[in-house]
Scaffold this active site. Structure first.
Site, mmCIF file in Angstrom:
data_model
loop_
_atom_site.group_PDB
_atom_site.id
_atom_site.type_symbol
_atom_site.label_atom_id
_atom_site.label_comp_id
_atom_site.label_asym_id
_atom_site.label_seq_id
_atom_site.Cartn_x
_atom_site.Cartn_y
_atom_site.Cartn_z
ATOM 1 N N SER A 28 0.291 -1.571 0.082
ATOM 2 C CA SER A 28 -0.028 -0.401 -0.025
ATOM 3 C C SER A 28 0.926 1.028 -0.265
ATOM 4 O O SER A 28 2.045 1.226 -0.078
ATOM 5 C CB SER A 28 -0.858 -0.012 1.247
ATOM 6 O OG SER A 28 0.025 0.569 2.056
ATOM 7 N N LYS A 29 0.299 2.472 -0.790
ATOM 8 C CA LYS A 29 0.796 3.999 -0.240
ATOM 9 C C LYS A 29 1.315 4.114 1.084
ATOM 10 O O LYS A 29 2.584 4.136 0.899
ATOM 11 C CB LYS A 29 -0.510 4.714 -0.533
ATOM 12 C CG LYS A 29 -0.181 6.015 -0.884
ATOM 13 C CD LYS A 29 -0.960 6.870 -1.324
ATOM 14 C CE LYS A 29 -0.689 8.009 0.570
ATOM 15 N NZ LYS A 29 0.231 8.491 0.096
ATOM 16 N N ARG A 30 0.640 3.059 1.798
ATOM 17 C CA ARG A 30 1.138 3.624 3.747
ATOM 18 C C ARG A 30 2.943 2.782 3.271
ATOM 19 O O ARG A 30 3.873 3.834 4.310
ATOM 20 C CB ARG A 30 0.174 3.113 4.414
ATOM 21 C CG ARG A 30 0.641 3.898 5.698
ATOM 22 C CD ARG A 30 -1.006 3.805 6.699
ATOM 23 N NE ARG A 30 -1.912 4.067 6.321
ATOM 24 C CZ ARG A 30 -2.815 3.622 6.228
ATOM 25 N NH1 ARG A 30 -3.628 3.291 7.690
ATOM 26 N NH2 ARG A 30 -4.257 4.335 6.187
ATOM 27 N N ASP A 80 4.994 4.967 2.451
ATOM 28 C CA ASP A 80 5.612 6.395 3.379
ATOM 29 C C ASP A 80 6.177 6.290 4.530
ATOM 30 O O ASP A 80 7.329 6.507 5.072
ATOM 31 C CB ASP A 80 4.167 6.782 3.927
ATOM 32 C CG ASP A 80 3.073 7.399 2.280
ATOM 33 O OD1 ASP A 80 3.806 7.795 0.877
ATOM 34 O OD2 ASP A 80 2.075 7.885 2.704
#
Ligand code: GLU
Length: 514
Positions: free
Chosen positions: A267-269, A272
């Site tokens: 995921s994008k998380r 990050d």
């Protein structure tokens, strides 16, 4: 099914946000498959869900594919025999097909309002059940299966909102084939009656538009993410209901991309948190939130594509570096794995370093030139190429090259205090003065020749080599690490080398014992 036909595949993203790297991989596998078979690669924009539409997403998708070198044969910009390729522009096409299914008994009108459905759902939940719109309830709800035909007609004419739902057969085993997963069987009683068309916006849902368009666009192979596997029985049944089973495409559902830790979908998380991009290009959301992109983070598109190709597919050999043409030749759906592919950010960096190393010195010099210009540094092409040749082994990104090579363009203006304390003492300053005098007499500054002269001079004077070379390095580079001094001096040339030796003697003095 589609053996003798020209291969036609489509990438069919919904413009609901930036394209995730998993989406790029889907596009890539479709592209490789099409190119290998001499087929067509089609880009179709599936934008019938107006609630999820995100401005800018479509342009992002196009730019991302372009950056990756994935060329499109038919699509929203390219046009083609089945234009338009944006589903919102094909609106008029779909109702006819939905009605055809109602006509043939494969679909029905449902008049329940969202409020009514919510109430039914809440009631079921209160009783500890989950509500499914299926064969058990469709005959009892406000549908054309339950209401008398004239009442159905009256409601439609009155302008009541309706949807058309697929009439999922009861208790039938649907036998399907997936090119990656093999045979799959699902009992239809586990499935609900999906909405195919909504009068509210006169738009089809994904399922209807997808099947109708794949049929009309003569798609031979559907290669898409695993998340669509649960829709496959419905899609098979839709083809059957339309009478298109004979020409329905073959299906291949690609494995998920997993987090670097292995558990769950990437995921994008994760990106990050761990500092790696999950999107091909930088994305600024309509709310102003910024997400990293491979392009802006300094990855070469070839490296990104190579890395992605191997996330879920393997060539069956040890080979890891592939040009796009080699990928086209080697790719096969049979070698796509069924299980999820774990993403490794380190490996992504490794691929970039390999591609950086593979670039010619001249190519890298051209990529690095803007950095020099920005710093106001003038240097000949020859010198920049030499510098690239010397240092490219050490870099992963072009953006690291300045840090790695600046000493070859600018003399140190100070000296690492630790290295200076260690090496600028005792007899070393005097030795460096001697070295300066020696090098002033050397005319051939090629690395072999300077090395020979310096080593002979060290031996003749019985100097400790390490001490002299470290003091030399301090003078030229300002610190105690870096590439071979003779290679460095060859690039700097005699004048600059002497200037730097003079500078350290002036700045740090000739030392306490000199
Ligand atoms: N529009 C769907 C998506 O966004 C396409 C799925 C398919 O390829 O059938 O993934």
């Amino acid at each position: 099914m589609s053996c003798n036909k020209k291969v036609r595949v489509r990438f069919a993203p919904s413009p609901t946000g930036p394209l995730h790297m998993g989406g790029v991989r889907t596009a890539l596998y479709n592209y490789l498959f099409a190119r290998q078979r001499g087929g067509d690669f089609i880009l179709r924009i599936e934008d019938t869900d107006s609630h999820r539409f995100v401005p800018g997403a479509e342009a992002y998708i196009m730019e991302a594919l372009k950056w990756c070198g994935i060329t499109i044969d038919e699509g929203i910009s390219e046009g083609g025999p089945h234009a338009p390729y944006r589903q919102s522009e094909r609106k008029e096409i779909y109702l006819k097909y939905a009605l055809q299914l109602v006509e043939s008994g494969n679909a029905y009108y449902a008049f329940d309002t969202p409020e009514e459905l919510n109430a039914i759902r809440a009631e079921a939940e209160a009783a500890g059940n989950t509500f499914a719109y299926n064969y058990e309830v469709r005959g009892k709800l406000a549908t054309s299966l339950a209401l008398p035909p004239d009442e159905v007609q009256r409601r439609i004419e009155r302008g009541d909102q309706w949807v058309i739902r697929f009439r999922m057969p009861e208790n039938e085993e649907v036998e399907m084939h997936d090119l990656i997963r093999g045979d799959v069987v699902v009992n239809t009683s586990t499935l609900d009656d999906k909405v195919l068309y909504k009068s509210a916006d006169s738009l089809p849902t994904y399922h209807l538009a997808n099947i109708v368009d794949d049929h009309l666009m003569e798609i031979t192979h559907v290669i898409r993410g695993e998340e669509w596997l649960p829709s496959l029985p419905l899609h098979y049944l839709l083809y059957r209901a339309f009478g298109w089973s004979e020409t329905q495409p073959d299906f291949a559902h690609l494995p998920l991309l997993l987090k670097p830790t292995g558990g769950g979908k990437l995921s994008k998380r994760d990106g990050d948190k761990m500092g790696f991009p999950v999107f091909p290009l930088r994305w600024v959301s309509p709310q102003g939130e910024v997400s990293h992109g491979y392009r802006e983070d300094g990855y070469f598109p070839e490296a990104f594509i190579n890395m992605l190709a191997l996330l879920g597919w393997n060539p069956g050999t040890e080979q890891e570096l592939f040009t796009i043409d080699e990928l086209i030749a080697a790719f096969s759906l049979e070698r796509v794995s069924k299980s999820g592919a774990r993403f490794n950010p380190e490996k992504a960096r490794w691929f970039n370093a390999q591609y950086l190393k593979q670039k010619s010195d001249a190519e890298l010099a051209a990529l690095f030139r803007p950095v020099l210009n920005e710093k106001g540094i003038e240097a000949s092409d020859g010198k920049v190429e030499q510098v690239m040749g010397l240092m490219k082994e050490r870099a992963t990104f072009v953006s690291e090259l300045w840090e790695l090579t600046s000493f070859l363009f600018v003399a140190p203006d100070d000296y690492d205090p630790k290295a200076a304390a260690k090496f600028w003492k005792g007899d070393n300053p005097a030795r460096i003065r001697g070295l300066r005098d020696l090098l002033a007499t050397v005319t051939d500054f090629g690395k072999e020749n300077t090395e020979k002269s310096v080593m002979e001079w060290i031996a003749a004077n019985e100097y400790p080599t390490g001490q002299v070379m470290n003091a030399f390095r301090l003078a030229i580079i300002g610190k105690s690490t870096g590439p071979s001094m003779f290679e460095v001096c060859e690039i700097l040339g005699r004048d600059e080398t002497l200037r730097r030796l003079d500078a350290i003697l002036t700045k740090l003095g000739t030392g306490e014992n000199a």
